[in-house]
Design a protein around this motif. Sequence first.
Motif, PDB file in Angstrom:
ATOM      1  N   PRO A   1      -5.343 -10.261   5.332  1.00 38.85           N
ATOM      2  CA  PRO A   1      -5.564  -9.281   4.260  1.00 38.85           C
ATOM      3  C   PRO A   1      -6.997  -9.287   3.744  1.00 38.85           C
ATOM      4  O   PRO A   1      -7.545  -8.219   3.439  1.00 38.85           O
ATOM      5  CB  PRO A   1      -4.599  -9.716   3.164  1.00 38.85           C
ATOM      6  CG  PRO A   1      -3.981 -10.973   3.605  1.00 38.85           C
ATOM      7  CD  PRO A   1      -4.269 -11.195   5.034  1.00 38.85           C
ATOM      8  N   VAL A   2      -7.620 -10.478   3.661  1.00 37.73           N
ATOM      9  CA  VAL A   2      -9.010 -10.528   3.186  1.00 37.73           C
ATOM     10  C   VAL A   2      -9.908  -9.770   4.149  1.00 37.73           C
ATOM     11  O   VAL A   2     -10.766  -8.980   3.746  1.00 37.73           O
ATOM     12  CB  VAL A   2      -9.487 -11.995   3.079  1.00 37.73           C
ATOM     13  CG1 VAL A   2     -10.944 -12.048   2.674  1.00 37.73           C
ATOM     14  CG2 VAL A   2      -8.636 -12.740   2.090  1.00 37.73           C
ATOM     15  N   LEU A   3      -9.672  -9.993   5.444  1.00 42.84           N
ATOM     16  CA  LEU A   3     -10.484  -9.290   6.441  1.00 42.84           C
ATOM     17  C   LEU A   3     -10.281  -7.785   6.331  1.00 42.84           C
ATOM     18  O   LEU A   3     -11.241  -7.018   6.428  1.00 42.84           O
ATOM     19  CB  LEU A   3     -10.117  -9.764   7.847  1.00 42.84           C
ATOM     20  CG  LEU A   3     -10.596 -11.161   8.214  1.00 42.84           C
ATOM     21  CD1 LEU A   3     -10.094 -11.553   9.586  1.00 42.84           C
ATOM     22  CD2 LEU A   3     -12.112 -11.227   8.174  1.00 42.84           C
ATOM     23  N   THR A   4      -9.030  -7.374   6.106  1.00 39.52           N
ATOM     24  CA  THR A   4      -8.783  -5.944   5.953  1.00 39.52           C
ATOM     25  C   THR A   4      -9.558  -5.393   4.768  1.00 39.52           C
ATOM     26  O   THR A   4     -10.174  -4.323   4.851  1.00 39.52           O
ATOM     27  CB  THR A   4      -7.283  -5.685   5.745  1.00 39.52           C
ATOM     28  OG1 THR A   4      -6.553  -6.528   6.609  1.00 39.52           O
ATOM     29  CG2 THR A   4      -6.940  -4.242   6.005  1.00 39.52           C
ATOM     30  N   ALA A   5      -9.534  -6.128   3.659  1.00 42.35           N
ATOM     31  CA  ALA A   5     -10.247  -5.660   2.474  1.00 42.35           C
ATOM     32  C   ALA A   5     -11.741  -5.551   2.754  1.00 42.35           C
ATOM     33  O   ALA A   5     -12.388  -4.568   2.373  1.00 42.35           O
ATOM     34  CB  ALA A   5      -9.998  -6.611   1.307  1.00 42.35           C
TER      35      ALA A   5
ATOM     36  N   LEU B   1      -1.714   5.124  -5.635  1.00 40.67           N
ATOM     37  CA  LEU B   1      -3.127   5.286  -5.279  1.00 40.67           C
ATOM     38  C   LEU B   1      -3.320   5.032  -3.791  1.00 40.67           C
ATOM     39  O   LEU B   1      -4.027   5.768  -3.100  1.00 40.67           O
ATOM     40  CB  LEU B   1      -3.984   4.299  -6.061  1.00 40.67           C
ATOM     41  CG  LEU B   1      -4.206   4.610  -7.526  1.00 40.67           C
ATOM     42  CD1 LEU B   1      -5.086   3.542  -8.155  1.00 40.67           C
ATOM     43  CD2 LEU B   1      -4.859   5.966  -7.678  1.00 40.67           C
ATOM     44  N   GLY B   2      -2.638   3.987  -3.301  1.00 39.93           N
ATOM     45  CA  GLY B   2      -2.746   3.654  -1.891  1.00 39.93           C
ATOM     46  C   GLY B   2      -2.227   4.788  -1.029  1.00 39.93           C
ATOM     47  O   GLY B   2      -2.794   5.091   0.019  1.00 39.93           O
TER      48      GLY B   2
ATOM     49  N   ILE C   1       0.840  -1.195   0.000  1.00 40.81           N
ATOM     50  CA  ILE C   1       0.000   0.000   0.000  1.00 40.81           C
ATOM     51  C   ILE C   1       0.874   1.243   0.000  1.00 40.81           C
ATOM     52  O   ILE C   1       0.599   2.229  -0.670  1.00 40.81           O
ATOM     53  CB  ILE C   1      -0.946  -0.007   1.216  1.00 40.81           C
ATOM     54  CG1 ILE C   1      -1.920  -1.164   1.086  1.00 40.81           C
ATOM     55  CG2 ILE C   1      -1.713   1.292   1.317  1.00 40.81           C
ATOM     56  CD1 ILE C   1      -2.890  -1.267   2.219  1.00 40.81           C
ATOM     57  N   LYS C   2       1.958   1.151   0.751  1.00 40.06           N
ATOM     58  CA  LYS C   2       2.823   2.329   0.858  1.00 40.06           C
ATOM     59  C   LYS C   2       3.502   2.667  -0.461  1.00 40.06           C
ATOM     60  O   LYS C   2       3.696   3.835  -0.776  1.00 40.06           O
ATOM     61  CB  LYS C   2       3.892   2.087   1.939  1.00 40.06           C
ATOM     62  CG  LYS C   2       3.508   2.673   3.265  1.00 40.06           C
ATOM     63  CD  LYS C   2       4.646   2.866   4.235  1.00 40.06           C
ATOM     64  CE  LYS C   2       5.822   1.979   4.060  1.00 40.06           C
ATOM     65  NZ  LYS C   2       6.646   1.879   5.290  1.00 40.06           N
TER      66      LYS C   2
ATOM     67  N   GLU D   1      -5.106  -4.835  -5.426  1.00 42.11           N
ATOM     68  CA  GLU D   1      -4.043  -4.976  -6.414  1.00 42.11           C
ATOM     69  C   GLU D   1      -2.894  -5.804  -5.850  1.00 42.11           C
ATOM     70  O   GLU D   1      -2.265  -6.580  -6.546  1.00 42.11           O
ATOM     71  CB  GLU D   1      -3.545  -3.591  -6.825  1.00 42.11           C
ATOM     72  CG  GLU D   1      -3.280  -3.471  -8.294  1.00 42.11           C
ATOM     73  CD  GLU D   1      -2.927  -2.044  -8.676  1.00 42.11           C
ATOM     74  OE1 GLU D   1      -3.469  -1.592  -9.675  1.00 42.11           O
ATOM     75  OE2 GLU D   1      -2.132  -1.392  -7.976  1.00 42.11           O
ATOM     76  N   ALA D   2      -2.647  -5.613  -4.547  1.00 43.46           N
ATOM     77  CA  ALA D   2      -1.548  -6.352  -3.925  1.00 43.46           C
ATOM     78  C   ALA D   2      -1.902  -7.826  -3.778  1.00 43.46           C
ATOM     79  O   ALA D   2      -1.050  -8.699  -3.880  1.00 43.46           O
ATOM     80  CB  ALA D   2      -1.227  -5.746  -2.566  1.00 43.46           C
ATOM     81  N   MET D   3      -3.204  -8.101  -3.546  1.00 47.21           N
ATOM     82  CA  MET D   3      -3.598  -9.473  -3.256  1.00 47.21           C
ATOM     83  C   MET D   3      -3.820 -10.290  -4.504  1.00 47.21           C
ATOM     84  O   MET D   3      -3.679 -11.499  -4.489  1.00 47.21           O
ATOM     85  CB  MET D   3      -4.881  -9.473  -2.436  1.00 47.21           C
ATOM     86  CG  MET D   3      -4.649  -9.092  -1.001  1.00 47.21           C
ATOM     87  SD  MET D   3      -6.064  -9.476  -0.001  1.00 47.21           S
ATOM     88  CE  MET D   3      -7.385  -8.723  -0.877  1.00 47.21           C
ATOM     89  N   ASP D   4      -4.233  -9.629  -5.574  1.00 45.41           N
ATOM     90  CA  ASP D   4      -4.608 -10.362  -6.768  1.00 45.41           C
ATOM     91  C   ASP D   4      -3.415 -10.468  -7.708  1.00 45.41           C
ATOM     92  O   ASP D   4      -2.953  -9.473  -8.242  1.00 45.41           O
ATOM     93  CB  ASP D   4      -5.755  -9.630  -7.467  1.00 45.41           C
ATOM     94  CG  ASP D   4      -6.345 -10.475  -8.574  1.00 45.41           C
ATOM     95  OD1 ASP D   4      -5.607 -11.326  -9.103  1.00 45.41           O
ATOM     96  OD2 ASP D   4      -7.519 -10.282  -8.895  1.00 45.41           O
ATOM     97  N   PRO D   5      -2.915 -11.678  -7.918  1.00 53.16           N
ATOM     98  CA  PRO D   5      -1.724 -11.827  -8.751  1.00 53.16           C
ATOM     99  C   PRO D   5      -1.925 -11.303 -10.170  1.00 53.16           C
ATOM    100  O   PRO D   5      -0.977 -10.861 -10.797  1.00 53.16           O
ATOM    101  CB  PRO D   5      -1.485 -13.343  -8.754  1.00 53.16           C
ATOM    102  CG  PRO D   5      -2.738 -13.952  -8.241  1.00 53.16           C
ATOM    103  CD  PRO D   5      -3.378 -12.941  -7.373  1.00 53.16           C
TER     104      PRO D   5
END
Lengths: 281, 334
Positions: A193-197, A14-15, A9-10, A269-273
């Motif tokens: 990460p899923v929970l964060t999303a 966009l993040g 994200i950093k 974007e980070a999670m989806d290859p």
Amino acid sequence: MHINYWQEIKTNSLGRIGMALLVLVVGAALLAPVLAPFDPFAQTPDSLEPPSGLHLLGTNDVGQDILSRLLYGARISFVTAVAVAFAATALSLAAGAAAGLIGGHFEKLVMRLADALLVIPPMLVVIIAAAYIQPGMVHLVLLLSLLGWPAGARIIRAQTLVLKEKIHVRASRTFGAGPLFILKRHIIPDLGPVLTAIFIRGARRAVFMEAGLSFLGVTDPMTVSWGKMLYHSLKYVYLDVWQWWLLPVGMALSLTVMSFTLIGYSLEEAMDPRLRREKHA
Amino acid sequence: MFRLKDSINYLVAFLIILAVNFFLPRLMPGDPLAAIYGEEALIHLTPETRSELINRFALDQPLGEQFWGYLSALVKGDLGYSYYYNDAVSAVISRAFPWTMLLVGTAITISALAGSIAGMESGWRRGKWTDRFLLTGIMFLEGFPDFFIGMVMLIVFGVVLNIFPLAGAMTPYAGYTGLAMALDIVKHLILPAFSLALVNLGGSFLLARNTMVTTLGEAYIFTARAKGLRDRVVRYRHAGRNSLFPVITHIGIQFGRMVTGALFIETVFSYPGLGLLIQRGLQARDYPVLQGVFLVVTIMVLVTNLFMEVLYKKIDPRLKPCISTTGKKLRQTV
């Protein structure tokens, strides 16, 4: 492959914009009592004043300082967002993980309910329920979270089904681990990460819906809220006051929503290859 | 190819809606009649009307009987009586219904057309600055609440530029007929419809853009280019036509969002549809109208979604994965 989500994200532009906006909103919400030059409720004789050195955004029809109300409004939006997102994510986790782990008729039942709730426009249900309950903060949060869990529950269930067949989870089951232990020790940490999303998506929806509901006037009349301020400025659309009544509030609301959208997007974007950009190639 | 299994979600959803509508007023503490009709209405009731109403809703009966009474009234199309409008709820709703449909229909058409054209152009120029600009711009627009966009449009085009009327669906007492009336209606429709379309542009834009991007890699596009066809022809006749399909199928998912959005847009523009009924109903505590609108709108959304879902499966079995009712957008490929 291990991904450092915070790092992702950093480094994502966009993040970064999203985080910056969020910090701004949180800052406004936390520091409202310090930053606000006036009491947001105090009615003064100086009504309908244009922006000046004293009232940076002018005053409304009953002489309340608009900047102060804007800052205090951030609190309502932010508290609703966090509370609803938290409760809805917890519900999603409970329903989704339980369905995935227990399976059988229970799973079918929960998922049927989730699917059914997904096809009903949630805003309408909240409006009709709010018309009866005339909710304060607590009721509003309850209502919004009760309607906000199904989408997250589906995702969590799908993830749980994958995770529970992983070797380490199966191994732990052969050692006699019960579903609760597996959930706590193996599923939840991997769902991070899923929970964060899901949390961020829930927060975004909550800000949107709170604004909409207070715009319609079904929330607690004693709170300062951006939606209410917008509705108020709609009534005075004929006076030449919209530049400071409408635009700052509307922009604040939109930027809050956008900050969640951008963070969520960069996280996705980070999670989806498929969406990951090759940086180290 | 209609299967019962597909419609079970909708059946359950329908039952939930009925339950919400039936139980909410009856769960409220105090006089159930007050909860059904609103305190204000009760003051004007004579004892005879009161007892007639109690009888009508079977309020002195056990809950099961009450539910039966509620259902049989619904089947007859009886949604109750509004003391605010002094008319049957079904009549009040049927006056407002066409306006909402006109608004939502126009907005969906605009957003599907504009969204897919912008999406095709964007996908064609993937990575160029036009694409970047459209992508960020439309993502940005999605973040605005509908009513805020509506109010900005209202102020810019209605108040400042004064090109469009500020409120209503037609000029009252103007006595227009025929073409003049149609023009008047269109003039009142433009601002609300565009506001609604603008916020909902994202879905069709992304779909058209993604399909365009994938289609451009197909062999037949290569062939078309090799034939020496002009860019425009390849873009629209060969690639574009194929990116339209997902956009059309997306309309079903969008419908629910659009209808909810219309409720707010109507409040902003005082457009005499169901949204304004809700807003007025909330302010006047006119519960029968609120319940009626809730029922009509949710059922409308359910029926549209069900219809579209069945239709997609019939038209194109390939689309199965992307027609989930979760309304989840197809992922974007940047």
